[in-house]
Design an enzyme around this catalytic site. Sequence first.
Site, PDB file in Angstrom:
ATOM      1  N   ASP A   1      83.883 -55.873-133.744  1.00 18.76           N
ATOM      2  CA  ASP A   1      82.833 -55.515-134.699  1.00 18.76           C
ATOM      3  C   ASP A   1      81.696 -54.733-134.050  1.00 18.76           C
ATOM      4  OD1 ASP A   1      84.364 -56.914-136.468  1.00 18.76           O
ATOM      5  OD2 ASP A   1      82.699 -57.991-137.378  1.00 18.76           O
TER       6      ASP A   1
ATOM      7  N   CYS B   1      87.550 -63.550-131.627  1.00 17.11           N
ATOM      8  CA  CYS B   1      86.412 -62.824-132.197  1.00 17.11           C
ATOM      9  C   CYS B   1      86.354 -62.855-133.721  1.00 17.11           C
ATOM     10  CB  CYS B   1      86.368 -61.415-131.637  1.00 17.11           C
ATOM     11  SG  CYS B   1      85.816 -61.434-129.902  1.00 17.11           S
TER      12      CYS B   1
ATOM     13  N   LYS C   1      86.799 -61.652-136.949  1.00 17.87           N
ATOM     14  CA  LYS C   1      87.695 -61.806-138.101  1.00 17.87           C
ATOM     15  C   LYS C   1      89.035 -62.410-137.714  1.00 17.87           C
ATOM     16  CE  LYS C   1      84.389 -60.008-140.241  1.00 17.87           C
ATOM     17  NZ  LYS C   1      83.617 -59.823-138.998  1.00 17.87           N
TER      18      LYS C   1
ATOM     19  N   CYS D   1      80.940 -62.478-127.555  1.00 21.82           N
ATOM     20  CA  CYS D   1      79.527 -62.236-127.202  1.00 21.82           C
ATOM     21  C   CYS D   1      78.748 -63.540-127.074  1.00 21.82           C
ATOM     22  CB  CYS D   1      78.886 -61.311-128.211  1.00 21.82           C
ATOM     23  SG  CYS D   1      79.590 -59.653-128.164  1.00 21.82           S
TER      24      CYS D   1
ATOM     25  N   GLU E   1      78.778 -54.984-141.978  1.00 27.07           N
ATOM     26  CA  GLU E   1      77.669 -55.718-141.364  1.00 27.07           C
ATOM     27  C   GLU E   1      76.479 -54.781-141.185  1.00 27.07           C
ATOM     28  OE1 GLU E   1      78.941 -57.516-137.728  1.00 27.07           O
ATOM     29  OE2 GLU E   1      79.878 -59.200-138.747  1.00 27.07           O
TER      30      GLU E   1
ATOM     31  N   SER F   1      75.653 -59.278-139.212  1.00 29.27           N
ATOM     32  CA  SER F   1      76.241 -59.787-137.975  1.00 29.27           C
ATOM     33  C   SER F   1      75.578 -61.109-137.629  1.00 29.27           C
ATOM     34  CB  SER F   1      75.997 -58.778-136.853  1.00 29.27           C
ATOM     35  OG  SER F   1      76.075 -59.398-135.603  1.00 29.27           O
TER      36      SER F   1
END
Length: 617
Positions: free
Chosen positions: A81, A122, A124, A195, A492, A518
Amino acid sequence: MPKYRSFTTINGKNMAGARALWRATGVKDADFGKPIIAVVNSFTEFVPGHIHLRELGQLVSKEIEKSGGIAKEFNTIAIDDGIAMGHSGMLYSLPSRELIADSIEYMIQAHCVDAMVCISNCDKITPGMLLAALRLNIPSVFVSGGPMESGKILVNEKIIKIDLVDAMMHGANKNTSNKKLLNIEKSACPTCGSCSGMFTANSMNCLTEVLGLSFPGNGSLLATHIDRKNLFLKAGKIIVRNTKNYYENNDSSLLPRSIVTKENLKNAIILDISMGGSSNTVLHLLAMAYEANINFKMIDIDLLSRKVPHLCKISPSSSKYYMEDFHRAGGVFGILSELNKINLLNTSILNILRMSLEKTINKFDILKTKDKKIISFYSSGPGNKKTIYPFSQSFRWKKLDKDRISGCIRSKKYAYSKDGGLAVLTGNLAKNGSIIKTAAITNQSSKIFSGPAKVYESQEDAVYAILNNYIKSGDIIVIRYEGPKGGPGMQEMLYPTTYLKSMGLDKKCALITDGRFSGGTSGISIGHISPEAANKGLIALVYDNDIININIIDRSLKLKISSDEIRKRKEKEENRGIFAYTPKKRLRKISDSLKIYSMFATSADKGAVRNIHKINF
């Protein structure tokens, strides 16, 4: 007693051809009759959260075969993303959730697979795999790649933690020098993993723990730490045990739909609200409810958000704490223990370990346990070396964070707020609800906000306005036609909120949208407005300079115009004929695959799932 699904392809004279093909994949005579277990991997070199998963699939496969199963690995797609953000690539992110679920269904059903281990990480990918598990309802275990270590930079002889959002924010800040920006860019994402803050990926991986589909620590233990290897080995063992129990002992208690009940979805959203998780989790939990035919709706989330305390702030809601700090404080089970003390959880539900939530909390609560292995497990910390390799370091904190007064996780008495980190707002602008991450609001006076609308029909136009100083203090930015149907794909809006922050407007402006945000978003950012503009929601009828009232305390979002004016605007919009409730000035090329998604997409209050009732069979 259920028959092994795989017997369809391996038993009987007429399956000689199928057996010949199985043999060509390495299956031996002695293997026929063992359960066939899919290792659903999501390795890709495009995503730091998935770059290290290639070998991990084989790790799980070997453990499955050691434990008496046949392991067969396949891959799903995985979109990053962060890389897809800020351009047309983001249109594909949310639809990829459905594509992932469908592709897993196709592989599992086509090959009559008995069970699966899902290796996700991550944004999705974890939700897509969860939808598939609930749809297929076969024995399933989840194990994710783990969080990234936080970035570190030296500022005035002091180490400061940073993450991806810092790189984005400074990229838009005209006062940041190229030299400083390059240093931040090179430091923000130092390792493999999802992240480093409580963004969507880590929020969802944490929720798999309370949902009972993964092991304690799955959401918080760093991707780089040697201890994470044991989660993958354990997944290979447990899936074989649970598969045999189902098919040979008729024990369906650990099937996904037996574990994920309405009460368990409530547990998940309670955890999410208390830890200030990503607002995207609401979308995915609603989609899971739809997939499992559970009556779990926005109203359930609204009721819970009013009584669940906010016990934890992790980046982007805090610059002090990251996932590595959350793990040190006991992770998911550290928060669950505090929630259980105030009787907010249903703790009778079983998990893949065949333990009740009550027993699991008692075993893994770092404030109670004397188990040295568990204490050592939660002592796992960052290696502080750049790497793309898993299990590459073994650093341990000398001391756990057991401070429930001002530590990473707090008790109810010392909560950040009595109500949690997510809230549902309703009103004439969001008849079916909208979501705000209240954990990301640092200025409490911002909980009541009123101002003139500045309306944009695409994220790109809003970004242009922000960067070119068209937005002033007190404005409410409205970005519409970015919902699941109208986008399509429900982009997002991290760039608009990040740019507001870089220009010092994040506490002075608000942003509302039928798109989503996000997990890295902060400030007064209200998304998921339902119904969306493309579904004739009132957001389609907002004009520039209309006054919008936001009251987070009262959970309301209202457009301040008369019902007579609304009627006139509706008539005017509907007079546009086939172009009614579509953007007026937007130039956006929509691919055929996205057009198909748009045809069936529901608004965010339904989880942005596809409405299959539009298809007549």
